[in-house]
Scaffold this motif. Structure first.
Motif, PDB file in Angstrom:
ATOM      1  N   ALA A 294       0.810  -1.215   0.000  1.00  6.60           N
ATOM      2  CA  ALA A 294       0.000   0.000   0.000  1.00  6.60           C
ATOM      3  C   ALA A 294       0.847   1.269   0.000  1.00  6.60           C
ATOM      4  O   ALA A 294       0.394   2.320  -0.437  1.00  6.60           O
ATOM      5  CB  ALA A 294      -0.939   0.002   1.195  1.00  6.60           C
ATOM      6  N   PHE A 295       2.063   1.177   0.477  1.00  8.32           N
ATOM      7  CA  PHE A 295       2.953   2.322   0.557  1.00  8.32           C
ATOM      8  C   PHE A 295       4.296   1.913  -0.028  1.00  8.32           C
ATOM      9  O   PHE A 295       4.844   0.877   0.337  1.00  8.32           O
ATOM     10  CB  PHE A 295       3.092   2.766   2.021  1.00  8.32           C
ATOM     11  N   ASN A 296       4.812   2.716  -0.942  1.00  3.47           N
ATOM     12  CA  ASN A 296       6.065   2.371  -1.613  1.00  3.47           C
ATOM     13  C   ASN A 296       6.992   3.590  -1.636  1.00  3.47           C
ATOM     14  O   ASN A 296       7.077   4.295  -2.649  1.00  3.47           O
ATOM     15  CB  ASN A 296       5.781   1.875  -3.032  1.00  3.47           C
ATOM     16  N   PRO A 297       7.710   3.828  -0.547  1.00  2.00           N
ATOM     17  CA  PRO A 297       8.566   5.019  -0.498  1.00  2.00           C
ATOM     18  C   PRO A 297       9.764   4.894  -1.440  1.00  2.00           C
ATOM     19  O   PRO A 297      10.274   3.812  -1.669  1.00  2.00           O
ATOM     20  CB  PRO A 297       9.020   5.054   0.957  1.00  2.00           C
ATOM     21  N   LYS A 298      10.195   6.034  -1.917  1.00  2.00           N
ATOM     22  CA  LYS A 298      11.368   6.082  -2.802  1.00  2.00           C
ATOM     23  C   LYS A 298      12.585   6.650  -2.082  1.00  2.00           C
ATOM     24  O   LYS A 298      13.700   6.527  -2.577  1.00  2.00           O
ATOM     25  CB  LYS A 298      11.065   6.933  -4.045  1.00  2.00           C
ATOM     26  N   THR A 299      12.352   7.295  -0.920  1.00  4.80           N
ATOM     27  CA  THR A 299      13.458   7.911  -0.197  1.00  4.80           C
ATOM     28  C   THR A 299      13.379   7.546   1.287  1.00  4.80           C
ATOM     29  O   THR A 299      12.312   7.170   1.792  1.00  4.80           O
ATOM     30  CB  THR A 299      13.418   9.449  -0.307  1.00  4.80           C
ATOM     31  N   LYS A 300      14.506   7.695   1.950  1.00  2.00           N
ATOM     32  CA  LYS A 300      14.547   7.478   3.388  1.00  2.00           C
ATOM     33  C   LYS A 300      13.632   8.485   4.088  1.00  2.00           C
ATOM     34  O   LYS A 300      12.937   8.136   5.043  1.00  2.00           O
ATOM     35  CB  LYS A 300      15.988   7.588   3.906  1.00  2.00           C
ATOM     36  N   GLU A 301      13.610   9.702   3.615  1.00  2.32           N
ATOM     37  CA  GLU A 301      12.760  10.744   4.195  1.00  2.32           C
ATOM     38  C   GLU A 301      11.283  10.328   4.155  1.00  2.32           C
ATOM     39  O   GLU A 301      10.550  10.498   5.139  1.00  2.32           O
ATOM     40  CB  GLU A 301      12.968  12.061   3.447  1.00  2.32           C
ATOM     41  N   GLU A 302      10.835   9.796   3.023  1.00  2.00           N
ATOM     42  CA  GLU A 302       9.444   9.331   2.914  1.00  2.00           C
ATOM     43  C   GLU A 302       9.171   8.187   3.890  1.00  2.00           C
ATOM     44  O   GLU A 302       8.109   8.142   4.523  1.00  2.00           O
ATOM     45  CB  GLU A 302       9.141   8.850   1.492  1.00  2.00           C
ATOM     46  N   LEU A 303      10.116   7.267   3.995  1.00  3.81           N
ATOM     47  CA  LEU A 303       9.965   6.128   4.900  1.00  3.81           C
ATOM     48  C   LEU A 303       9.867   6.605   6.351  1.00  3.81           C
ATOM     49  O   LEU A 303       8.993   6.165   7.100  1.00  3.81           O
ATOM     50  CB  LEU A 303      11.123   5.153   4.721  1.00  3.81           C
TER      51      LEU A 303
END
Length: 163
Positions: free
Chosen positions: A81-90
């Motif tokens: 459901a969630f697919n972050p591209k950056t550490k910040e997003e995670l």
């Protein structure tokens, strides 16, 4: 006939359980922060998943699991459901789920901790065991993160510092 009241104390209050869990979450967050961006999403050992995927699993079960317990919803969890591209997003999502955990945990009554609940439609255990599973799973995956960081030559956070 006389009766004697016995005053017993709990081993832990629900507030202490939440504090313990959040201590683990604080530490896991610091493990996420310790990873270089590229390695967070790509580095693995022995065909294990990268640490970002392990963190996504934790994000996918903690808050959603508690919400399911409170709302008595047994739908399966979704790691996709969630697919972050950056550490910040995670990390942003990690922090959002921490607030979700705080919100839903406090809505579980003491009596409900003993009730059986079919978590995600797969795990039929008392609520307290489902919550302990969330913590145990996090500790397990964080241990994998420690192995990754050490293999990368990165100093790990002290495991006892959970603030």
């Amino acid at each position: 006939m006389t009766t004697t009241a016995i005053n017993t104390k709990k081993f832990m209050t629900s507030e202490q359980i939440l504090e313990h869990w959040q201590g683990h979450r604080n530490l896991t967050r610091r493990v996420i922060e310790a990873f270089p961006e590229k390695e967070l999403f790509e580095f693995s050992i022995g065909k294990m998943r990268p640490f970002s995927k392990l963190a996504l699993e934790l994000i996918s079960i903690g808050g959603p699991g508690l919400k399911g317990i409170v709302e008595k919803n047994t739908e399966a969890y979704n790691e996709e459901a969630f697919n972050p591209k950056t550490k910040e997003e995670l990390l942003k999502k990690w922090d959002e789920e921490t607030e979700t955990i705080n919100n839903y945990f406090t809505q579980i009554s003491e009596e409900r901790f003993q009730e059986s609940f079919n978590l995600f439609g797969q795990y039929e255990f008392p609520v307290y065991q489902n919550i302990l599973y969330f913590v145990d799973n996090e500790v397990h995956h964080r241990g994998q993160g420690y192995v990754y960081l050490r293999a990368l030559g990165i100093e790990t956070p002290f495991f006892w510092e959970r603030f």
